[in-house]
Design an enzyme around this catalytic site. Sequence first.
Site, mmCIF file in Angstrom:
data_model
loop_
_atom_site.group_PDB
_atom_site.id
_atom_site.type_symbol
_atom_site.label_atom_id
_atom_site.label_comp_id
_atom_site.label_asym_id
_atom_site.label_seq_id
_atom_site.Cartn_x
_atom_site.Cartn_y
_atom_site.Cartn_z
ATOM 1 C CE LYS A 199 74.831 117.454 39.990
ATOM 2 N NZ LYS A 199 74.608 115.984 39.963
ATOM 3 C CB SER A 241 71.230 115.518 41.915
ATOM 4 O OG SER A 241 72.382 115.032 41.276
ATOM 5 C CB SER A 272 72.179 112.531 39.442
ATOM 6 O OG SER A 272 71.576 112.409 40.702
#
Lengths: 486, 99
Positions: free
Chosen positions: A76, A151, A175
Amino acid sequence: MLNSTLSELAGALARGSISSVELTRLCLERIARLNGVLNAFITVDAERSLREARAADERRAAGRAGPLTGIPLAHKDIYCTRGMLTTCGSRMLANFVSPYDAHVVERFAAAGTVLLGKTNMDEFAMGSSNETSYFGPAKNPWDTAHVPGGSSGGSAAAVAARLAPAATGTDTGGSIRQPAAFTGVCGLKPTYGVVSRYGMIAFASSLDQGGPMARCAEDLALLMNAMAGHDARDSTSLERATEDYSRELSAPLAGLRIGLPREYFGAGIAPEVLARVREAIAWFEAHGARLVELDLPNSRLAVPVYYVIAPAEASSNLSRFDGVRYGHRARGYADLADMYCRTRAEGFGAEVKRRILIGTYVLSHGYYDAYYLQAQKVRRLIARDFAEAFERCDLIMGPTAPSTAFALGANRDDPVQRYLNDIFTIPAPLAGLPALSIPCGFDAAGLPVGLQLTGKHFAEARLLGAAHRYQQATDWHRRVPAATPL
Amino acid sequence: MPLSPDEIQRLARLARLAVSPEEGEAVRAQLNRVLNLIDEMRAVDTAGVEPMSHAVATAPGAGQRLRADAVTETDRHAEYQAVAPAVERGLYLVPKVIE
């Protein structure tokens, strides 16, 4: 090969039936073909990936390979990576190359994994749809008109579409788990303090926790074995004996007590989500688990508490972005204060600004006790509910999200409606507990449904074990998204 | 109590965020909705409840540590300043602060 789990790929690498270079090429080709549609990656560096793959193959030839050596994976874009962009999904860091690696990045590099690239995310991890990314939203591989969640939406989309066998994520209010549920993959948010936050760009420091995303629970366990562990550079990193997260994968389900909070099965949940989750729970009951109905009376307050605590911590953490030491700086300004204000107005998107302003308000003079202190007290009540629940059960099950993936643009101008969608994922991080999402079926539109398992502190191995037993008997995690066929 | 346009400008100043009067109205409407959501937790009776500042405090075996008071960082200022917007002779450049 692309539909193999990470564990199967590790076996193939060990047997020599494929090399890391070959496997990495397969992933890079698929990324080149599909990323234009999915927007799952912000940065890809094929040369670097192949260099790392060659090094992994050499390491294996020298007899020094570990269980993950040669496995390609994606990080990420919140994890700092030396020599590669780390944008955090923001214009503020659109040109930022970190001078150091995050602890998690170091750990995987030491294990010999191959970095495929950095995945898309909501700006500074603030969002549940990936639509707040400065680089445009990632798309859901099951239906590209729908969000992948957020997210960690880019990581979820990449794993679901078989662009990568696994990816890292971070979870503050859901997330990792919500995008896992929306894309039909598995994601684990570990107990707070188990994975170091060093080099993981901070959003809400008392809640943020890194974790793995992959196609099955067995893979999550392997990834946790590399990610978890003490790091002196994170003052909240826990000093604990090394554990093997795979150790309970074959533990029996007989006698397992599954708690079902009435609050997680009430109004406001899509009927098909409820039906799939109930079917999964019935499977566990049929295989020896005992169901225990219970209450988490304060869980309804989790969303309001979260939207005090997370913005408060975010407003403080994001004060470091001042246009002086790194990141964006506005071009024209009158003086220092004006430079700060313009830099931050240009560098941050609307959702990030909204949360900074809320955080500033709840921490400001005269409001601190009424908002921030009160939220911390209610947070304890929420944690106590869980502690009492775990006296009567071993783990808690329910839906990960009240709906399947929503359409891109839905409720875009209604932040509160968006916030309420995180109702089932927010309680676990408030209490610091580990929680896992696994796929448990589809709705009539063909969108995946997620089952959430929450455990007491340090119960990761137990959650993974229960999930693994379910996945040995089901094939939801094997299904390939319609929009990205193999 | 809903936020007024003046309060939005005061918050923006505190947060070092430029918010134009045109943006201000939309921001105000959304912030007021969020504060409305938050209000639900304000009414809860929390008399005698200890605030929970960190999830870690509830985990068994948790506790804040102190490290040894020793130098652990090496001088890497050139590397760190390479990503700064404006640097000269090893110093970060900012607009003039003192006349």
